[in-house]
Design a protein around this motif. Sequence first.
Motif, PDB file in Angstrom:
ATOM      1  N   LEU A   1      41.492 -17.259-113.106  1.00  0.00           N
ATOM      2  CA  LEU A   1      41.967 -18.212-114.098  1.00  0.00           C
ATOM      3  C   LEU A   1      43.301 -18.757-113.612  1.00  0.00           C
ATOM      4  N   GLY A   2      43.386 -20.068-113.497  1.00  0.00           N
ATOM      5  CA  GLY A   2      44.635 -20.710-113.106  1.00  0.00           C
ATOM      6  C   GLY A   2      44.992 -21.794-114.099  1.00  0.00           C
ATOM      7  N   THR A   3      46.210 -21.768-114.618  1.00  0.00           N
ATOM      8  CA  THR A   3      46.588 -22.741-115.649  1.00  0.00           C
ATOM      9  C   THR A   3      47.889 -23.438-115.308  1.00  0.00           C
ATOM     10  N   PHE A   4      47.871 -24.762-115.400  1.00  0.00           N
ATOM     11  CA  PHE A   4      49.051 -25.590-115.194  1.00  0.00           C
ATOM     12  C   PHE A   4      49.426 -26.244-116.507  1.00  0.00           C
ATOM     13  N   GLY A   5      50.694 -26.178-116.857  1.00  0.00           N
ATOM     14  CA  GLY A   5      51.166 -26.810-118.078  1.00  0.00           C
ATOM     15  C   GLY A   5      52.427 -27.605-117.833  1.00  0.00           C
ATOM     16  N   ILE A   6      52.529 -28.757-118.477  1.00  0.00           N
ATOM     17  CA  ILE A   6      53.730 -29.573-118.403  1.00  0.00           C
ATOM     18  C   ILE A   6      54.052 -30.088-119.790  1.00  0.00           C
ATOM     19  N   GLY A   7      55.317 -30.082-120.157  1.00  0.00           N
ATOM     20  CA  GLY A   7      55.702 -30.509-121.491  1.00  0.00           C
ATOM     21  C   GLY A   7      57.117 -31.038-121.520  1.00  0.00           C
ATOM     22  N   ALA A   8      57.471 -31.658-122.635  1.00  0.00           N
ATOM     23  CA  ALA A   8      58.807 -32.216-122.798  1.00  0.00           C
ATOM     24  C   ALA A   8      59.179 -32.242-124.264  1.00  0.00           C
ATOM     25  N   SER A   9      60.470 -32.240-124.520  1.00  0.00           N
ATOM     26  CA  SER A   9      60.988 -32.427-125.871  1.00  0.00           C
ATOM     27  C   SER A   9      62.172 -33.375-125.802  1.00  0.00           C
ATOM     28  N   TYR A  10      62.368 -34.122-126.903  1.00  0.00           N
ATOM     29  CA  TYR A  10      63.479 -35.076-126.955  1.00  0.00           C
ATOM     30  C   TYR A  10      64.047 -35.071-128.367  1.00  0.00           C
ATOM     31  N   ALA A  11      65.352 -34.805-128.477  1.00  0.00           N
ATOM     32  CA  ALA A  11      66.010 -34.719-129.772  1.00  0.00           C
ATOM     33  C   ALA A  11      66.660 -36.045-130.140  1.00  0.00           C
ATOM     34  N   ILE A  12      66.377 -36.480-131.353  1.00  0.00           N
ATOM     35  CA  ILE A  12      67.001 -37.683-131.909  1.00  0.00           C
ATOM     36  C   ILE A  12      67.667 -37.257-133.211  1.00  0.00           C
ATOM     37  N   GLY A  13      68.913 -36.875-133.131  1.00  0.00           N
ATOM     38  CA  GLY A  13      69.580 -36.325-134.304  1.00  0.00           C
ATOM     39  C   GLY A  13      68.908 -35.037-134.742  1.00  0.00           C
ATOM     40  N   ASP A  14      68.488 -34.986-135.988  1.00  0.00           N
ATOM     41  CA  ASP A  14      67.844 -33.781-136.532  1.00  0.00           C
ATOM     42  C   ASP A  14      66.338 -33.743-136.271  1.00  0.00           C
ATOM     43  N   LEU A  15      65.797 -34.798-135.662  1.00  0.00           N
ATOM     44  CA  LEU A  15      64.370 -34.873-135.338  1.00  0.00           C
ATOM     45  C   LEU A  15      64.164 -34.576-133.860  1.00  0.00           C
ATOM     46  N   THR A  16      63.246 -33.655-133.551  1.00  0.00           N
ATOM     47  CA  THR A  16      62.910 -33.354-132.162  1.00  0.00           C
ATOM     48  C   THR A  16      61.419 -33.586-131.940  1.00  0.00           C
ATOM     49  N   LEU A  17      61.103 -34.420-130.958  1.00  0.00           N
ATOM     50  CA  LEU A  17      59.724 -34.743-130.618  1.00  0.00           C
ATOM     51  C   LEU A  17      59.252 -33.864-129.471  1.00  0.00           C
ATOM     52  N   TYR A  18      57.970 -33.451-129.528  1.00  0.00           N
ATOM     53  CA  TYR A  18      57.403 -32.568-128.509  1.00  0.00           C
ATOM     54  C   TYR A  18      56.067 -33.128-128.019  1.00  0.00           C
ATOM     55  N   GLY A  19      55.778 -32.891-126.754  1.00  0.00           N
ATOM     56  CA  GLY A  19      54.463 -33.205-126.205  1.00  0.00           C
ATOM     57  C   GLY A  19      54.162 -32.284-125.048  1.00  0.00           C
ATOM     58  N   ASN A  20      52.894 -31.925-124.873  1.00  0.00           N
ATOM     59  CA  ASN A  20      52.536 -31.088-123.729  1.00  0.00           C
ATOM     60  C   ASN A  20      51.067 -31.273-123.360  1.00  0.00           C
ATOM     61  N   PHE A  21      50.736 -30.852-122.160  1.00  0.00           N
ATOM     62  CA  PHE A  21      49.374 -30.933-121.633  1.00  0.00           C
ATOM     63  C   PHE A  21      49.140 -29.731-120.742  1.00  0.00           C
ATOM     64  N   THR A  22      47.950 -29.115-120.871  1.00  0.00           N
ATOM     65  CA  THR A  22      47.592 -28.024-119.970  1.00  0.00           C
ATOM     66  C   THR A  22      46.227 -28.276-119.341  1.00  0.00           C
ATOM     67  N   ASP A  23      46.096 -27.834-118.106  1.00  0.00           N
ATOM     68  CA  ASP A  23      44.860 -27.920-117.338  1.00  0.00           C
ATOM     69  C   ASP A  23      44.567 -26.510-116.827  1.00  0.00           C
ATOM     70  N   THR A  24      43.499 -25.898-117.354  1.00  0.00           N
ATOM     71  CA  THR A  24      43.173 -24.509-117.020  1.00  0.00           C
ATOM     72  C   THR A  24      41.796 -24.441-116.379  1.00  0.00           C
ATOM     73  N   THR A  25      41.742 -23.895-115.174  1.00  0.00           N
ATOM     74  CA  THR A  25      40.485 -23.768-114.441  1.00  0.00           C
ATOM     75  C   THR A  25      40.030 -22.312-114.446  1.00  0.00           C
ATOM     76  N   LEU A  26      38.817 -22.077-114.958  1.00  0.00           N
ATOM     77  CA  LEU A  26      38.218 -20.749-114.965  1.00  0.00           C
ATOM     78  C   LEU A  26      37.043 -20.754-114.002  1.00  0.00           C
ATOM     79  N   LYS A  27      36.965 -19.727-113.143  1.00  0.00           N
ATOM     80  CA  LYS A  27      35.899 -19.635-112.158  1.00  0.00           C
ATOM     81  C   LYS A  27      35.086 -18.366-112.388  1.00  0.00           C
ATOM     82  N   TYR A  28      33.764 -18.546-112.341  1.00  0.00           N
ATOM     83  CA  TYR A  28      32.844 -17.413-112.533  1.00  0.00           C
ATOM     84  C   TYR A  28      31.673 -17.603-111.587  1.00  0.00           C
ATOM     85  N   GLN A  29      31.457 -16.621-110.721  1.00  0.00           N
ATOM     86  CA  GLN A  29      30.439 -16.718-109.682  1.00  0.00           C
ATOM     87  C   GLN A  29      30.657 -18.017-108.896  1.00  0.00           C
TER      88      GLN A  29
END
Length: 368
Positions: free
Chosen positions: A246-274
């Motif tokens: 199992l190999g997983t790559f994740g990338i994300g970011a956050s950005y604060a605008i005063g009291d509001l913080t925005l978040y986003g992320n993406f993951t790509d996970t590869t599972l191998k069997y036989q």
Amino acid sequence: MNMRALSTATLLALTSQVALAQSSVTLYGRVDNGVTFVDNETGSHNTKLDSGVYYPNIWGLAGHEDLGGGNTMVFKLEGLFDLNSGKMLPANTEFAHQALVGIETAYGRISMGYQYDMTFDFFNQFNVSALGSGYAVHQGDFDHTNNDRMANSIKYTSPTYNGLQFGAMYGFSNTAGNFHDGSAWSVGGQYANGPLTIGAAYSFQATPTLDPHAQIGVHSFFGVPTVAGSGSAATDLQPEFTIHSLGTFGIGASYAIGDLTLYGNFTDTTLKYQNHASVMHVYEGGATYLATPAVQFVLGYQHTGFQGHKWNQVTAAAQYFLSKSTQIYISSDYLKASAGVDAILGDALTPSSTGQQADVRIGIVHAF
């Protein structure tokens, strides 16, 4: 002789005081408890007292010793427990949350033991849904968003250079004649500059063991049936399904605008069997809003795709900080999965008998 003995005793006392001044040990912990209502677990409603959900219940010892020359010895021992039964988790363990010893220098920190992987260090902070609900980690934790640790590991974490930090680690299999199976490795880094934080990590496991139905609710996994029957009569056919990797790559970011913080992320996970490979993709976005110094709101949405199935989940939460150490909270999650999936939020509950599952939780958490 009496004066000499007195001088020796005085010297020993002064040496002991210097040693104590150069080292310290801290006892700390966190307790979380609350009432959770789940609309469907194995076909029935469930109202339960559930602890360690929003935060795991831990007690720990952390210490350091000044070695001189800017070098410091550090250690950390953390145990997990169920607040409602008083039992250690898992059973017959003492330090299942973390156990490590290391050296910190001007060039970074090297530690060894049972410790968080780089996905935790540099990516999990962007799992915005989990900032509101402990049931809102990504589906099945396949992409290591549930505070995953690595056993038998050696880890390097750099200092922060102009907002940039990075690290790498390797987990040994500790099996004679089999260096690969059971091993793991992880790399990651982040950049923080004012209101913006960006992080990414990759973690790999050789021959991990999964429970496909209990973790993501699927009825088949790589073409292998995982469950027989339905509802309370369901039987998990593959509670210990070992895959090649199992190999997983994740990338994300956050950005604060005063009291509001925005978040986003993406993951790509590869599972191998036989001779087969499948990829899980997770897309997540959301925000936190600090309405007052004591009140915060959290909203998150995540979409998951894997082996032809889809999951869509919404999370909302409100948190009230009674003090710097204590907060009460209310959270709710709703998950809808495609046909052929028994919906399960995160991997913490029991699968629903349908493609939908929802929960509401009221809890309190205190750190000491």
